[in-house]
Design a protein around this motif. Sequence first.
Motif, PDB file in Angstrom:
ATOM      1  N   VAL A  83      -4.488   3.086  -0.990  1.00 46.57           N
ATOM      2  CA  VAL A  83      -3.965   1.749  -0.504  1.00 46.57           C
ATOM      3  C   VAL A  83      -2.490   1.431  -1.091  1.00 46.57           C
ATOM      4  CG1 VAL A  83      -4.287  -0.654  -0.058  1.00 46.57           C
ATOM      5  CG2 VAL A  83      -5.874   1.135   0.703  1.00 46.57           C
ATOM      6  N   HIS A  84      -2.932   1.417  -2.706  1.00 45.15           N
ATOM      7  CA  HIS A  84      -2.011   0.849  -3.586  1.00 45.15           C
ATOM      8  C   HIS A  84      -0.911   1.837  -4.185  1.00 45.15           C
ATOM      9  CE1 HIS A  84      -3.551  -3.363  -3.102  1.00 45.15           C
ATOM     10  NE2 HIS A  84      -4.705  -2.801  -3.167  1.00 45.15           N
ATOM     11  N   PHE A  85      -1.370   2.902  -4.533  1.00 51.31           N
ATOM     12  CA  PHE A  85      -0.583   3.666  -5.357  1.00 51.31           C
ATOM     13  C   PHE A  85      -0.127   5.026  -4.908  1.00 51.31           C
ATOM     14  CE2 PHE A  85      -3.763   1.228  -8.151  1.00 51.31           C
ATOM     15  CZ  PHE A  85      -2.663   0.378  -8.527  1.00 51.31           C
ATOM     16  N   ALA A  86      -0.492   5.534  -3.611  1.00 50.20           N
ATOM     17  CA  ALA A  86      -0.117   6.399  -2.941  1.00 50.20           C
ATOM     18  C   ALA A  86       1.151   6.426  -2.560  1.00 50.20           C
ATOM     19  CB  ALA A  86      -0.959   6.981  -1.854  1.00 50.20           C
ATOM     20  N   ASP A  87       2.091   7.322  -2.262  1.00 49.26           N
ATOM     21  CA  ASP A  87       3.187   7.207  -1.867  1.00 49.26           C
ATOM     22  C   ASP A  87       3.365   6.447  -0.721  1.00 49.26           C
ATOM     23  OD1 ASP A  87       4.138   9.058  -3.824  1.00 49.26           O
ATOM     24  OD2 ASP A  87       4.351  10.820  -2.528  1.00 49.26           O
ATOM     25  N   LYS A  88       4.231   5.611  -0.386  1.00 48.89           N
ATOM     26  CA  LYS A  88       4.617   4.497   0.373  1.00 48.89           C
ATOM     27  C   LYS A  88       3.316   3.501   0.526  1.00 48.89           C
ATOM     28  CE  LYS A  88       7.442   7.727   3.280  1.00 48.89           C
ATOM     29  NZ  LYS A  88       7.722   8.298   4.527  1.00 48.89           N
ATOM     30  N   GLY A  89       2.473   3.547  -0.503  1.00 45.20           N
ATOM     31  CA  GLY A  89       1.525   2.600  -0.479  1.00 45.20           C
ATOM     32  C   GLY A  89       2.102   1.243  -0.999  1.00 45.20           C
ATOM     33  N   VAL A  90       1.088   0.234  -1.333  1.00 43.98           N
ATOM     34  CA  VAL A  90       1.596  -1.343  -1.433  1.00 43.98           C
ATOM     35  C   VAL A  90       2.603  -1.209  -2.746  1.00 43.98           C
ATOM     36  CG1 VAL A  90       0.795  -3.456  -2.044  1.00 43.98           C
ATOM     37  CG2 VAL A  90      -0.443  -1.983  -0.307  1.00 43.98           C
ATOM     38  N   PHE A  91       2.490  -0.652  -3.832  1.00 48.03           N
ATOM     39  CA  PHE A  91       3.047  -0.479  -5.187  1.00 48.03           C
ATOM     40  C   PHE A  91       4.487  -0.169  -4.634  1.00 48.03           C
ATOM     41  CE2 PHE A  91       5.394   1.151  -8.553  1.00 48.03           C
ATOM     42  CZ  PHE A  91       5.614   0.079  -9.466  1.00 48.03           C
ATOM     43  N   ASP A  92       4.607   0.972  -3.920  1.00 49.88           N
ATOM     44  CA  ASP A  92       6.074   1.459  -3.541  1.00 49.88           C
ATOM     45  C   ASP A  92       6.548   0.442  -2.753  1.00 49.88           C
ATOM     46  OD1 ASP A  92       5.874   3.830  -4.878  1.00 49.88           O
ATOM     47  OD2 ASP A  92       5.485   5.004  -3.244  1.00 49.88           O
ATOM     48  N   GLN A  93       6.037   0.020  -1.634  1.00 50.85           N
ATOM     49  CA  GLN A  93       6.528  -1.025  -0.616  1.00 50.85           C
ATOM     50  C   GLN A  93       7.153  -2.503  -1.573  1.00 50.85           C
ATOM     51  OE1 GLN A  93       3.900  -1.839   2.217  1.00 50.85           O
ATOM     52  NE2 GLN A  93       3.163   0.337   2.310  1.00 50.85           N
ATOM     53  N   ILE A  94       6.216  -2.689  -2.363  1.00 50.46           N
ATOM     54  CA  ILE A  94       6.582  -4.102  -3.377  1.00 50.46           C
ATOM     55  C   ILE A  94       7.858  -3.721  -4.198  1.00 50.46           C
ATOM     56  CG2 ILE A  94       5.714  -5.582  -5.123  1.00 50.46           C
ATOM     57  CD1 ILE A  94       3.194  -5.533  -3.621  1.00 50.46           C
ATOM     58  N   TYR A  95       7.721  -2.723  -5.114  1.00 50.82           N
ATOM     59  CA  TYR A  95       8.507  -2.381  -6.207  1.00 50.82           C
ATOM     60  C   TYR A  95      10.024  -1.973  -5.713  1.00 50.82           C
ATOM     61  CZ  TYR A  95      10.437  -1.479 -10.731  1.00 50.82           C
ATOM     62  OH  TYR A  95      11.145  -1.010 -11.854  1.00 50.82           O
ATOM     63  N   ASP A  96      10.009  -0.996  -4.528  1.00 54.47           N
ATOM     64  CA  ASP A  96      11.228  -0.412  -4.205  1.00 54.47           C
ATOM     65  C   ASP A  96      12.004  -1.541  -2.925  1.00 54.47           C
ATOM     66  OD1 ASP A  96      10.647   1.993  -5.398  1.00 54.47           O
ATOM     67  OD2 ASP A  96      10.036   2.712  -3.471  1.00 54.47           O
ATOM     68  N   GLY A  97      10.931  -2.237  -2.375  1.00 54.67           N
ATOM     69  CA  GLY A  97      11.547  -3.173  -1.525  1.00 54.67           C
ATOM     70  C   GLY A  97      11.963  -4.760  -2.289  1.00 54.67           C
ATOM     71  N   GLY A  98      11.342  -4.997  -3.630  1.00 54.63           N
ATOM     72  CA  GLY A  98      11.818  -6.033  -4.000  1.00 54.63           C
ATOM     73  C   GLY A  98      12.642  -6.131  -5.411  1.00 54.63           C
ATOM     74  N   LYS A  99      13.246  -5.044  -5.709  1.00 58.26           N
ATOM     75  CA  LYS A  99      14.089  -4.940  -6.800  1.00 58.26           C
ATOM     76  C   LYS A  99      15.522  -5.035  -6.560  1.00 58.26           C
ATOM     77  CE  LYS A  99      12.694  -4.296 -10.577  1.00 58.26           C
ATOM     78  NZ  LYS A  99      12.469  -5.370 -11.307  1.00 58.26           N
TER      79      LYS A  99
END
Length: 340
Positions: free
Chosen positions: A324-340
């Motif tokens: 859910v959180h750390f796989a490619d396109k998971g929550v972390f990718d969505q948050i970090y890539d989309g929020g920087k």
Amino acid sequence: MKMTSLAGFRRGVAVVAACAALWTTGAQADTTLLNVSYDPTRELYSDINAAFIAHWKAESGETLTINQSHGGSGRQARSVIDGQPADIVTLALAYDIDAIADSGQIAPNWQQRLPDNSTPYTSTIVFVVRKGNPKGIKDWNDLVKPGLDIITPNPKTSGGARWNYLAAYGYALSQPGADDKAAQQFIRKLYKNVSVLDSGARGATISFSQRGLGDVLISWENDAYLAQQEAAADHLEIIYPSVSIRAEPPVSVVDAVVDRRGTRKVAEAYLQFLYTPEAQKIAAKWFYRPRLPEAAAAYPGRFPDVKLLTVDEVFGGWRHAQQVHFADKGVFDQIYDGGK
């Protein structure tokens, strides 16, 4: 061998030790083991290795050499999958050993082969700040204030970073009325304040404590105390948040390697040794939370009581958390890539 309790496991180890003379006949050929570990365990395993080498020499007559490899836990797991000949892995989280098991090199039941889900010691996540705590950081909610500069490693490569992320996410979920949407908004704000994403936990500690970057470091408890010890004139302080996470770094033999190299007996003995009073005291010495209460008692006040969440309780276990959180396109990718 499946052990259901630490007491039963220790009795089993005693039987093995008592029988050692039956299978040892004088000096044995020299043996080398490779322990592939995660970032902040260099000092811990340097001491563990010295103690076990002496223990093994006394039991078997064999001269043993133990080599160490350290780095971000995710990268270390990948190196083993790609062929690094680790006899033993001592990584930051269960998912990294699961990934090696999925490659066919470790038995699927690896976590049931030793007590406490093959986790001989634990840790937690804390904050490290400059002397006097000039930013007034007391809890996770302080980390989302505008203008704060956070140092934490990259969850894509570092096991410690994934513990950091989940501790923050779990805190956000624990707030009244919170849900996943609110938790993700909180995490997005937090990572907007992150200026450096080192590949591993020790690199992040160096960025903060030696290079002088950032206002706060999100850190393993053990690495925080090492950084504080090394800092001149107590320039660093450690802050315990109101809620953190029980970080459980597990261990396993790499079945494919030990069977190929003929090192299974000594590799399994090495991991069993981690549960002995001698090794547990070494873990406590290096600020890891030992499983044996008497080992922690040797360092009164070292391990404060903190409300600790668990990955199983909050995130449905490591496989689910990883997907859910750390796989490619998971929550972390969505948050970090989309929020920087």
